[in-house]
Write an enzyme that holds these catalytic residues in place. Structure first.
Site, PDB file in Angstrom:
ATOM      1  N   CYS A 115      -0.514   1.501   2.729  1.00 11.05           N
ATOM      2  CA  CYS A 115      -1.271   0.257   2.687  1.00 11.05           C
ATOM      3  C   CYS A 115      -0.453  -0.745   1.885  1.00 11.05           C
ATOM      4  O   CYS A 115       0.689  -0.492   1.533  1.00 11.05           O
ATOM      5  CB  CYS A 115      -2.658   0.468   2.087  1.00 11.05           C
ATOM      6  SG  CYS A 115      -2.639   0.978   0.352  1.00 11.05           S
ATOM      7  N   HIS A 116      -1.060  -1.882   1.544  1.00 13.71           N
ATOM      8  CA  HIS A 116      -0.346  -2.944   0.843  1.00 13.71           C
ATOM      9  C   HIS A 116      -0.760  -3.018  -0.620  1.00 13.71           C
ATOM     10  O   HIS A 116      -0.369  -3.948  -1.315  1.00 13.71           O
ATOM     11  CB  HIS A 116      -0.636  -4.286   1.542  1.00 13.71           C
ATOM     12  CG  HIS A 116       0.602  -5.072   1.849  1.00 13.71           C
ATOM     13  ND1 HIS A 116       0.708  -5.911   2.937  1.00 13.71           N
ATOM     14  CD2 HIS A 116       1.798  -5.161   1.215  1.00 13.71           C
ATOM     15  CE1 HIS A 116       1.898  -6.486   2.956  1.00 13.71           C
ATOM     16  NE2 HIS A 116       2.580  -6.048   1.929  1.00 13.71           N
TER      17      HIS A 116
END
Length: 280
Positions: A115-116
């Site tokens: 994910c970020h």
């Protein structure tokens, strides 16, 4: 390290739902990886402790380039469509999606999530995969930005995008320490999350796309839920009095405690499983 890079003449991905990239012409030389040395994020889900190993970006790329792991994007469909790891499937945190590709995978296969955040949402998705019977699951420690920075293979509508980071500083009750604060943009189903500090403060770094200063964002802590334009949320300290009250969309049916352990540091946080609702 030898291997494919974004911009290379990459092969076609003929099996987009399997989580593997296609076979590359150039791959890293075989080497040993000691997964026992990885930091571990521990989540207590309904009384069961789930350990999620955090894999360094270079090891994740090694498995990727050699086709030795399936890759899962734990972000939103909006973020995935803009840019994602070439070959990865969309399977949002925490529980995936309807007709999720991972539902058809062999649970003995190696899976890497990302994910970020850099690894809050990905570790949540990894934990649910492990809960569902997968045996060999990892979350990328440094997150998707590290993949972008190294020019590793990408797919999507805008792989050259420079992500704007919008920082939200907030505060909630000290009793919420070690739990999770969430940011939602329901029109695009985008999510971000962070740990609440011991003093009740928190910092959210949003890398949302298709939003601007006037976009309404919902912030949820265990103590309050509010919604306000992004410009207001980034201009001062967010509290329960910021913006307007909102319906709490994060559920508290099962509390998840996370602990990252290594020889040098430890991190503790708590996250609730959630479901999104368009409340505005």
């Amino acid at each position: 390290m030898k291997g494919p890079r974004d911009g290379d003449d990459l092969p076609t991905d003929s099996a987009p739902d399997d989580g593997y990239p296609p076979e590359f012409d150039t791959v890293p030389e075989e080497r040993d990886i000691d997964t026992s040395s990885y930091d571990v994020l521990r989540r207590d889900i309904d009384g069961e402790t789930i350990e999620v190993p955090l894999i360094p970006i270079e090891d994740a790329y090694y498995w990727y380039a050699r086709g030795e792991a399936r890759f899962v994007d734990a972000r939103s469909e909006t973020g995935y469509d803009v840019s994602h790891i070439f070959g990865a499937v969309l399977s949002p945190a925490p529980d995936g999606r309807r007709m999720d590709p991972a539902n058809d995978w062999d649970t003995s296969d190696r899976v890497v999530t990302y994910c970020h955040c850099p690894h809050h949402l990905s570790s949540l998705r990894a934990a649910t995969l492990l809960t569902n019977g997968f045996e060999d699951v990892y979350a990328i420690d440094e997150g998707f930005q590290a993949w972008l920075d190294r020019n590793y293979p990408l797919a999507g509508d805008d792989t050259n995008r420079e992500y704007t980071v919008r920082t939200i500083e907030g505060r909630t009750d000290e009793s919420d320490a070690s739990e999770t604060v969430w940011a939602f943009h329901p029109p695009t189903d985008q999510i971000e999350a962070a740990e609440i500090n011991d003093d009740g403060s928190y910092t959210l770094e949003l890398k949302f796309v298709q939003v601007d200063a006037q976009s309404t964002i919902q912030i949820e802590t265990p103590s309050y839920a509010i919604r306000a334009p992004l410009a207001e949320l980034t201009s001062g300290t967010v509290t329960a009095e910021t913006g307007h009250p909102a319906e709490q969309t994060a559920t508290s049916n099962s509390t998840t405690t996370n602990t990252t352990e290594s020889s040098n540091n430890s991190e503790t946080s708590t996250a609730d499983s959630f479901s999104l609702a368009s409340t505005f």
